[in-house]
Design a protein around this motif. Structure first.
Motif, PDB file in Angstrom:
ATOM      1  N   PRO A  75       0.856  -1.113   0.412  1.00  0.00           N
ATOM      2  CA  PRO A  75       0.209  -0.068  -0.161  1.00  0.00           C
ATOM      3  C   PRO A  75       1.125   1.318   0.306  1.00  0.00           C
ATOM      4  O   PRO A  75       1.678   1.433   0.322  1.00  0.00           O
ATOM      5  N   LEU A  76       0.821   2.790  -0.432  1.00  0.00           N
ATOM      6  CA  LEU A  76       0.910   4.033  -0.317  1.00  0.00           C
ATOM      7  C   LEU A  76       1.593   3.824   1.074  1.00  0.00           C
ATOM      8  O   LEU A  76       2.509   4.640   1.019  1.00  0.00           O
ATOM      9  N   THR A  77       0.772   3.892   1.773  1.00  0.00           N
ATOM     10  CA  THR A  77       1.026   4.257   3.187  1.00  0.00           C
ATOM     11  C   THR A  77       2.049   3.601   3.478  1.00  0.00           C
ATOM     12  O   THR A  77       2.512   3.975   4.803  1.00  0.00           O
ATOM     13  N   SER A  78       2.895   2.235   3.443  1.00  0.00           N
ATOM     14  CA  SER A  78       3.923   1.132   3.904  1.00  0.00           C
ATOM     15  C   SER A  78       5.205   3.019   3.493  1.00  0.00           C
ATOM     16  O   SER A  78       6.121   2.424   3.813  1.00  0.00           O
ATOM     17  N   HIS A  79       4.784   3.461   2.567  1.00  0.00           N
ATOM     18  CA  HIS A  79       6.745   4.432   2.866  1.00  0.00           C
ATOM     19  C   HIS A  79       6.538   5.219   3.495  1.00  0.00           C
ATOM     20  O   HIS A  79       5.430   5.984   4.322  1.00  0.00           O
ATOM     21  N   GLN A  90       8.406   7.914   3.931  1.00  0.00           N
ATOM     22  CA  GLN A  90       7.825   9.457   2.821  1.00  0.00           C
ATOM     23  C   GLN A  90       6.203   9.817   2.395  1.00  0.00           C
ATOM     24  O   GLN A  90       5.764  10.769   3.071  1.00  0.00           O
ATOM     25  N   TYR A  91       5.249   8.628   3.342  1.00  0.00           N
ATOM     26  CA  TYR A  91       4.054   8.860   2.231  1.00  0.00           C
ATOM     27  C   TYR A  91       2.907   9.832   3.711  1.00  0.00           C
ATOM     28  O   TYR A  91       2.273  10.981   3.265  1.00  0.00           O
ATOM     29  N   ALA A  92       3.230  10.464   4.687  1.00  0.00           N
ATOM     30  CA  ALA A  92       2.580  10.524   6.278  1.00  0.00           C
ATOM     31  C   ALA A  92       2.745  12.922   6.015  1.00  0.00           C
ATOM     32  O   ALA A  92       2.166  12.848   5.250  1.00  0.00           O
ATOM     33  N   ARG A 149      -0.869  10.580  -3.278  1.00  0.00           N
ATOM     34  CA  ARG A 149      -2.132   9.893  -4.155  1.00  0.00           C
ATOM     35  C   ARG A 149      -2.232  10.596  -5.346  1.00  0.00           C
ATOM     36  O   ARG A 149      -3.203  10.051  -6.251  1.00  0.00           O
ATOM     37  N   GLY A 150      -1.286  11.878  -6.027  1.00  0.00           N
ATOM     38  CA  GLY A 150      -2.070  12.321  -6.819  1.00  0.00           C
ATOM     39  C   GLY A 150      -0.267  12.429  -8.009  1.00  0.00           C
ATOM     40  O   GLY A 150      -1.482  12.549  -9.302  1.00  0.00           O
ATOM     41  N   ALA A 151      -0.197  11.078  -7.686  1.00  0.00           N
ATOM     42  CA  ALA A 151       0.222  10.217  -9.201  1.00  0.00           C
ATOM     43  C   ALA A 151      -0.271   9.747 -10.248  1.00  0.00           C
ATOM     44  O   ALA A 151      -1.185   8.819  -9.123  1.00  0.00           O
ATOM     45  N   PRO A 152       0.204   9.658 -11.624  1.00  0.00           N
ATOM     46  CA  PRO A 152      -0.859   8.944 -12.241  1.00  0.00           C
ATOM     47  C   PRO A 152      -1.134   7.754 -12.181  1.00  0.00           C
ATOM     48  O   PRO A 152      -0.311   7.594 -12.025  1.00  0.00           O
ATOM     49  N   PRO A 153      -2.068   7.231 -11.873  1.00  0.00           N
ATOM     50  CA  PRO A 153      -2.079   5.517 -11.498  1.00  0.00           C
ATOM     51  C   PRO A 153      -2.344   4.863 -12.697  1.00  0.00           C
ATOM     52  O   PRO A 153      -1.153   3.581 -11.956  1.00  0.00           O
ATOM     53  N   LYS A 154      -1.413   5.148 -14.085  1.00  0.00           N
ATOM     54  CA  LYS A 154      -1.547   3.754 -15.070  1.00  0.00           C
ATOM     55  C   LYS A 154      -0.362   4.158 -15.959  1.00  0.00           C
ATOM     56  O   LYS A 154      -0.001   3.864 -15.909  1.00  0.00           O
ATOM     57  N   GLU A 155       0.977   5.226 -14.854  1.00  0.00           N
ATOM     58  CA  GLU A 155       1.789   5.385 -15.078  1.00  0.00           C
ATOM     59  C   GLU A 155       2.953   4.834 -14.069  1.00  0.00           C
ATOM     60  O   GLU A 155       2.389   5.435 -12.835  1.00  0.00           O
TER      61      GLU A 155
END
Length: 261
Positions: free
Chosen positions: A63-67, A69-71, A78-84
């Motif tokens: 999950p993204l939240t694992s990174h 730097q996420y917090a 969350r704004g990264a293009p989903p298909k790239e």
């Protein structure tokens, strides 16, 4: 321009080992393959064999939240293009990685379709292990064999299914790429003369530098001998490939002539 012959050989080797190799840990073999690829002008090619890399635990889908730097940067994540594919350092956080991490751009993770991808052994992987996100066998560092040993594994699997072109591609890389020697240099040692300035090139620190292996070293290396014998057995030197690293016979070194002839 990417060296597609390296990228293709690595991706084809990943597929072959996944399907036909029943020996050593694929995670270690894949680490050695991508470390080899990282030494050349190659792109990020995980997408070609992503599901294999995830299945064999070389790449982790999280999950993204694992990174870590996420917090502090959740909007950017969350704004990264989903298909790239998006490299966390350069394309999500828009920062240059530290100088000691310039060699591989994905070492702080990559995003795709709302997930975080992390390779075993990278700096991000170490952070996730320290945080307890990855545990047990997933927290064990890779123990990669030499690239020459991986080439032999691939060649043996390829021989079993008759993929002579893949054998030939590995053989064509030659002894200097597959079984390099090393030499110890010391800080201040003159390594040569710059062809541009005419001034001496001096070692900035004690280090181990690559050098071409000798025939004696190759002949004493069981993996080099086995790969040479396999090459002769399938007549790999006469298999046509899309990219050939071999110079004409008169320009080959003694080590190259031993390995290829």
């Amino acid at each position: 321009m990417s060296q597609h012959e390296i990228e293709d050989t690595v991706a084809d080797s990943v597929r072959l080992l996944h399907e036909h190799h029943r020996g050593d840990d694929h995670r270690d073999l894949f680490f050695a393959l991508y470390d080899f690829q990282a030494g050349f002008d190659c792109g990020f090619t995980h997408g070609r064999v992503l599901e294999i890399l995830v299945e064999r635990r070389f790449t982790y889908r999280l999950p993204l939240t694992s990174h870590p730097q996420y917090a502090a940067n959740n909007r950017a994540f969350r704004g990264a293009p989903p298909k790239e594919w998006r490299f966390v350092d350069s394309e999500v956080l828009c920062r240059e990685p530290p100088e000691d991490r310039l060699r591989v751009g994905h070492e702080n993770g990559v995003l795709l379709e709302g997930s975080l991808y992390c390779d075993a052994g990278t700096p991000l992987w170490h952070e996730l292990v320290a945080a307890g996100v990855l545990r047990g066998a997933d927290a064990e560092p890779p123990q990669p064999p030499s690239v020459g040993a991986v080439a032999l594994h691939v060649a043996r699997a390829a021989e079993a299914i008759g993929d002579l072109e893949l054998i030939a591609m590995w053989i064509n890389f030659g002894p200097d790429m597959l079984f390099p020697g090393t030499r110890r240099v010391h800080k201040g040692e003159v390594l040569g003369m710059s062809p541009f300035t005419g001034k001496p090139i001096v070692a900035e620190e004690d280090a181990e530098l690559r050098r071409e292996p000798t025939v004696a070293e190759l002949a004493a290396n069981p993996e080099a001998v086995a790969l040479r014998e396999l090459s002769r057995r399938v007549d790999a030197k006469n298999v046509r490939v899309h990219y050939d690293y071999r110079p004409p016979r008169e320009h080959q070194s003694e080590a190259e002539a031993w390995f290829w002839d």
